[in-house]
Design a protein around this motif. Structure first.
Motif, PDB file in Angstrom:
ATOM      1  N   SER A 118     135.794 -32.128-118.984  1.00  0.00           N
ATOM      2  CA  SER A 118     134.938 -33.147-118.144  1.00  0.00           C
ATOM      3  C   SER A 118     134.207 -33.849-119.216  1.00  0.00           C
ATOM      4  O   SER A 118     134.080 -34.930-119.256  1.00  0.00           O
ATOM      5  CB  SER A 118     133.963 -32.363-117.189  1.00  0.00           C
ATOM      6  OG  SER A 118     133.087 -33.458-116.753  1.00  0.00           O
TER       7      SER A 118
ATOM      8  N   ARG B  68     132.074 -37.282-119.304  1.00  0.00           N
ATOM      9  CA  ARG B  68     131.205 -36.497-118.494  1.00  0.00           C
ATOM     10  C   ARG B  68     130.795 -37.231-116.964  1.00  0.00           C
ATOM     11  O   ARG B  68     129.842 -37.011-116.258  1.00  0.00           O
ATOM     12  CB  ARG B  68     129.682 -36.445-119.198  1.00  0.00           C
ATOM     13  CG  ARG B  68     129.993 -35.530-120.312  1.00  0.00           C
ATOM     14  CD  ARG B  68     128.631 -35.217-120.876  1.00  0.00           C
ATOM     15  NE  ARG B  68     128.761 -34.165-122.135  1.00  0.00           N
ATOM     16  CZ  ARG B  68     127.685 -33.749-122.660  1.00  0.00           C
ATOM     17  NH1 ARG B  68     126.564 -33.826-122.340  1.00  0.00           N
ATOM     18  NH2 ARG B  68     127.964 -32.861-123.570  1.00  0.00           N
TER      19      ARG B  68
ATOM     20  N   GLY C  20     135.639 -36.085-112.433  1.00  0.00           N
ATOM     21  CA  GLY C  20     135.864 -34.785-111.771  1.00  0.00           C
ATOM     22  C   GLY C  20     135.517 -34.686-110.423  1.00  0.00           C
ATOM     23  O   GLY C  20     134.818 -35.502-110.057  1.00  0.00           O
TER      24      GLY C  20
ATOM     25  N   VAL D 168     139.176 -30.805-112.595  1.00  0.00           N
ATOM     26  CA  VAL D 168     139.118 -32.018-113.332  1.00  0.00           C
ATOM     27  C   VAL D 168     140.918 -32.353-113.594  1.00  0.00           C
ATOM     28  O   VAL D 168     141.742 -31.607-113.298  1.00  0.00           O
ATOM     29  CB  VAL D 168     138.808 -32.120-114.691  1.00  0.00           C
ATOM     30  CG1 VAL D 168     137.186 -31.990-114.553  1.00  0.00           C
ATOM     31  CG2 VAL D 168     139.375 -30.979-115.512  1.00  0.00           C
TER      32      VAL D 168
END
Length: 231
Positions: free
Chosen positions: A40, A45, A48, A182
């Protein structure tokens, strides 16, 4: 091999596309050891699934996405997808996030295990929770409920889906662990893995510095000062 009828022949609301190439077994072995949090981070970031919980106890999920989109509360095309799945495939099911009726349960779990499916991700809810908790079949879902599905709705197989905020395309690498799920497009697998290795090495170095007391005490103050904070 699936014999797919031309698009014009499918009735409205139904579609089964040909399977995509599977992720190479080498990458599956490698990514089984890479935490979803690391992947991730290396994807920015902001990619997911959100709100997905593991219901199989401990154990990781790693495989090639076989995607399914179904009408909320209906599992007809999920049953078909299990028949079409190859060993090592991960069923990624877009049930529109509906939590009023479970769309997969214990009998389908047994079918998936028999088919060699590597795991299941459900944008919806499950039932027969105790059976899933025995392990053997990794599964992630939004929750669980006793109310069962219908088996007469439309749906699509091997199409792009949205699963709890995670966009998944057929053939994507899907990875799940205790932190969540993810996915990585096949064309990005190698570059993402390289970034993952760099991040894992950097984190290992930081952990070592923490253990030995060698972590720069001014590290975070320097960041704050760069933002104008008088520390």
């Amino acid at each position: 091999m699936l014999n797919v009828i031309s698009n014009q022949s499918w009735p409205a609301g139904f579609m089964i596309n040909p399977p995509t190439p599977a992720v190479h077994s080498r990458w599956l072995e490698i990514f089984r050891t890479v935490p979803s949090a690391i992947i991730s981070d290396c994807l920015g970031r902001n990619i997911g699934g959100l709100g997905l919980h593991p219901f199989h106890g401990k154990g990781t999920l790693c495989g090639t996405a076989l995607t399914v989109r179904v009408r909320p509360g209906d599992n007809l095309m999920i049953l078909k997808a299990i028949q079409l799945a190859r060993p090592g495939d991960v069923l990624v099911i877009d049930g529109s996030g509906d939590q009023t009726r479970a769309i997969i349960g214990g009998i389908m779990r047994a079918m998936a295990i028999k088919a060699g499916i590597a795991g299941i991700v459900v944008n919806g809810v499950i039932r027969d929770r105790d059976e899933w908790a025995e392990g053997k079949m990794p599964i992630y879902a939004l929750g669980y409920v006793h109310r069962g599905p219908s088996t007469d709705g439309g749906g699509e197989i091997n199409v792009p889906v949205s699963c709890a905020g995670l966009v998944v395309n057929p053939g994507d690498l899907v990875v799940g662990d205790a932190d969540g799920v993810v996915c990585v497009p096949q064309e990005k697998i190698e570059s993402v893995y390289e970034r993952c290795q760099e991040l894992l090495e950097r984190e290992a170095s930081m952990m070592s510095a923490v253990e030995t007391g060698a972590l720069d005490p001014d590290r975070f103050d320097a960041i704050l000062r760069s933002k104008g904070c008088p520390v």
